[in-house]
Design an enzyme around this catalytic site. Structure first.
Site, PDB file in Angstrom:
ATOM      1  N   TRP A 178      47.748 -27.665  -9.533  1.00 54.58           N
ATOM      2  CA  TRP A 178      46.782 -27.924  -8.468  1.00 54.58           C
ATOM      3  C   TRP A 178      45.466 -27.257  -8.858  1.00 54.58           C
ATOM      4  O   TRP A 178      45.461 -26.126  -9.350  1.00 54.58           O
ATOM      5  CB  TRP A 178      47.243 -27.365  -7.125  1.00 54.58           C
ATOM      6  N   GLU A 219      49.455 -32.089  -8.024  1.00 60.94           N
ATOM      7  CA  GLU A 219      49.315 -31.985  -6.568  1.00 60.94           C
ATOM      8  C   GLU A 219      47.913 -32.346  -6.117  1.00 60.94           C
ATOM      9  O   GLU A 219      46.928 -31.787  -6.591  1.00 60.94           O
ATOM     10  CB  GLU A 219      49.649 -30.554  -6.124  1.00 60.94           C
ATOM     11  N   LYS A 221      44.885 -33.166  -2.988  1.00 62.40           N
ATOM     12  CA  LYS A 221      44.392 -32.560  -1.759  1.00 62.40           C
ATOM     13  C   LYS A 221      43.275 -33.428  -1.213  1.00 62.40           C
ATOM     14  O   LYS A 221      42.515 -34.032  -1.983  1.00 62.40           O
ATOM     15  CB  LYS A 221      43.883 -31.140  -2.012  1.00 62.40           C
ATOM     16  N   ASP A 252      51.930 -32.254  -0.636  1.00 63.17           N
ATOM     17  CA  ASP A 252      51.812 -31.070   0.216  1.00 63.17           C
ATOM     18  C   ASP A 252      51.557 -31.552   1.639  1.00 63.17           C
ATOM     19  O   ASP A 252      50.655 -32.355   1.876  1.00 63.17           O
ATOM     20  CB  ASP A 252      50.671 -30.183  -0.271  1.00 63.17           C
ATOM     21  N   HIS A 255      47.938 -31.563   2.890  1.00 66.37           N
ATOM     22  CA  HIS A 255      46.887 -32.096   2.028  1.00 66.37           C
ATOM     23  C   HIS A 255      46.522 -33.549   2.300  1.00 66.37           C
ATOM     24  O   HIS A 255      46.054 -34.251   1.417  1.00 66.37           O
ATOM     25  CB  HIS A 255      47.292 -31.931   0.560  1.00 66.37           C
ATOM     26  N   HIS A 279      55.598 -29.624  -1.139  1.00 72.68           N
ATOM     27  CA  HIS A 279      55.218 -28.317  -0.633  1.00 72.68           C
ATOM     28  C   HIS A 279      55.183 -28.438   0.877  1.00 72.68           C
ATOM     29  O   HIS A 279      54.377 -29.182   1.430  1.00 72.68           O
ATOM     30  CB  HIS A 279      53.839 -27.887  -1.158  1.00 72.68           C
ATOM     31  N   ASP A 287      44.392 -28.267   6.407  1.00 74.41           N
ATOM     32  CA  ASP A 287      45.315 -27.552   5.524  1.00 74.41           C
ATOM     33  C   ASP A 287      45.252 -26.047   5.772  1.00 74.41           C
ATOM     34  O   ASP A 287      44.730 -25.283   4.964  1.00 74.41           O
ATOM     35  CB  ASP A 287      44.963 -27.868   4.058  1.00 74.41           C
ATOM     36  N   ASP A 289      47.903 -24.008   6.350  1.00 74.52           N
ATOM     37  CA  ASP A 289      49.056 -23.286   5.792  1.00 74.52           C
ATOM     38  C   ASP A 289      49.699 -22.322   6.783  1.00 74.52           C
ATOM     39  O   ASP A 289      49.935 -21.162   6.481  1.00 74.52           O
ATOM     40  CB  ASP A 289      48.652 -22.553   4.511  1.00 74.52           C
ATOM     41  N   ASP A 319      55.010 -23.528   1.190  1.00 71.36           N
ATOM     42  CA  ASP A 319      53.662 -23.104   0.805  1.00 71.36           C
ATOM     43  C   ASP A 319      52.849 -22.800   2.051  1.00 71.36           C
ATOM     44  O   ASP A 319      52.211 -23.672   2.627  1.00 71.36           O
ATOM     45  CB  ASP A 319      52.977 -24.199  -0.029  1.00 71.36           C
TER      46      ASP A 319
END
Length: 411
Positions: A178, A219, A221, A252, A255, A279, A287, A289, A319
């Site tokens: 990433w 990955e 985004k 992800d 993302h 993820h 995003d 997290d 993640d």
């Protein structure tokens, strides 16, 4: 035991084999991300940069390898099953400073020993942020040849290190690329950076490794801090690159646009790829997290993996990084919830539900899916925890509180 027996009987009436579900779950390895323990700082930098932010300042975070390993041990003691640990390259354990483009397997011997002693697998990631050569959020797509060369060499090294993990531990290591590359405002050239990224990736993946030991993923985004207008490594870029070069496309959950559900993408991806990487995070409007909760999207993700009979085809990693709460509690909540979601999915009569759909019996399908939501799932989960010799219910949180009082508060 009577509560479990009663719950088991309820599920059996629905056509679900509870013992088989528990057996399948016990074999699933989820990759627990090391960076929750120290807010993504790592051991080679003291500042987090590159479109990533960890908010909060809860006391007791790990500041060195010994503390991080101790915290990981505590978390794993409260999580059912045997899993994997996901490392970033910035967590190399060295006696002296080693630049990222010079990293070698020897700089991760301590992590391999740690994993061997605990029966864990290891996954890996090149760290293309929190570094002077990534200061402007341009790495593998940089127009500066020297910057690009540095990060290409770094990514080559991480593939070598991940293959070493796989061979040493007898468990395939996922190496996931990433990058934070992009522009804050509308770019004058979208094609050029992507051409440079493609050429860089072509060189990075040129060397072939035994897939028994190494799995490569890329990955995407949608955007990040400082790259709000243009992300070089978009989903379309990486999905096509992965398909053309026989790599894994990593999805992800944070993302994508907030209206896009990763759960809806899983079956489409698995139809065309042998394997998929995930993820699992929890986006709150973007995003962000957040710690993974036992929410509807997590359940849908787990259901899609199980429905596709893909537990052995999907690399599941977590993640998130929340610095506003006890970091060990964050790990435990997230990992247990991922396992809960998989168990929830395994305890569904998928063939019966499929038959209803194929026969256009949508009334019964809806009624059945709603009924499944209130079955005694918690009693099955508690039995699984007992089988795996970890605390049931909130008993694990008492252990976290003791650890905070006796260890974290003294840092």
């Amino acid at each position: 035991m009577s509560r479990f027996s009663d719950a088991k009987e309820v599920y059996q009436e629905m056509g679900v084999n509870v013992d088989a579900a528990l057996e399948k779950l016990s074999k699933v390895k989820i990759s627990m991300h090391c960076w929750q323990g120290d807010d993504v700082i790592g051991f080679d930098s003291q500042e987090l940069t590159g479109g990533i932010a960890a908010t909060g300042n809860y006391p007791g975070k790990a500041t060195n390898p010994e503390e991080l390993m101790a915290d990981i041990d505590k978390a794993l003691s409260l999580i059912p099953g045997k899993h994997k640990l996901n490392l970033h390259a910035s967590y190399a354990i060295t006696a002296e400073k080693v630049e990222r483009d010079k990293l070698e397997p020897k700089h991760f011997h301590a992590w391999v020993d740690f994993a061997k002693e605990r029966g864990l697998g290891l996954d890996f990631n090149p760290t293309l942020f929190s570094h002077a050569k990534a200061a402007d959020n341009l790495t593998l797509s940089s127009p500066d040849d020297s910057i690009r060369r540095f990060w290409i060499d770094h990514c080559k090294k991480t593939r070598k290190i991940a293959a070493y993990f796989g061979k040493e531990l007898g468990c395939t290591a996922l190496n996931n690329v990433w990058i934070p590359d992009g522009y804050k405002d509308i770019p004058g050239d979208r094609l050029g950076p992507r051409k440079r990224l493609k050429a860089a990736l072509d060189e990075i993946f040129q060397e072939k490794y035994d897939k028994k030991y190494l799995a490569d993923s890329v990955e995407s985004k949608v955007f990040g801090l400082g790259v709000e207008s243009y992300t070089v490594g978009s989903h379309e870029f990486y999905m096509n690159y992965a398909a053309k070069n026989n790599l894994l496309c990593l999805l992800d959950t944070g993302h994508f646009h907030p209206t896009e559900m990763v759960s809806d993408k899983i079956s489409a991806m698995l139809l065309f790829a042998d394997q998929l990487a995930l993820h699992i995070s929890r986006p709150v409007r973007w995003d962000s997290d957040h710690v993974v909760l036992f929410d509807e999207e997590l359940k849908e993700i787990a259901k899609e993996i199980v429905r596709c009979d893909a537990l052995d085809r999907v690399f599941i990693g977590l993640d998130f990084f929340d610095a506003s709460i006890n970091r060990i509690s964050a790990w435990v909540v997230g990992m247990r919830n991922m396992e809960k979601a998989l168990l929830y999915a395994l305890l569904m009569p998928h063939q019966a539900l499929k038959k209803m759909q194929d026969e256009k019996n949508f009334t019964q399908l809806m009624a059945m899916m709603e009924e499944l939501k209130t079955l005694p799932f918690g009693d099955i989960w508690n039995q699984y925890c007992e089988q795996q010799e970890v605390p049931q219910g909130m008993a694990w949180f008492t252990e976290v509180q003791k650890y905070e009082a006796h260890v974290l508060s003294k840092r």
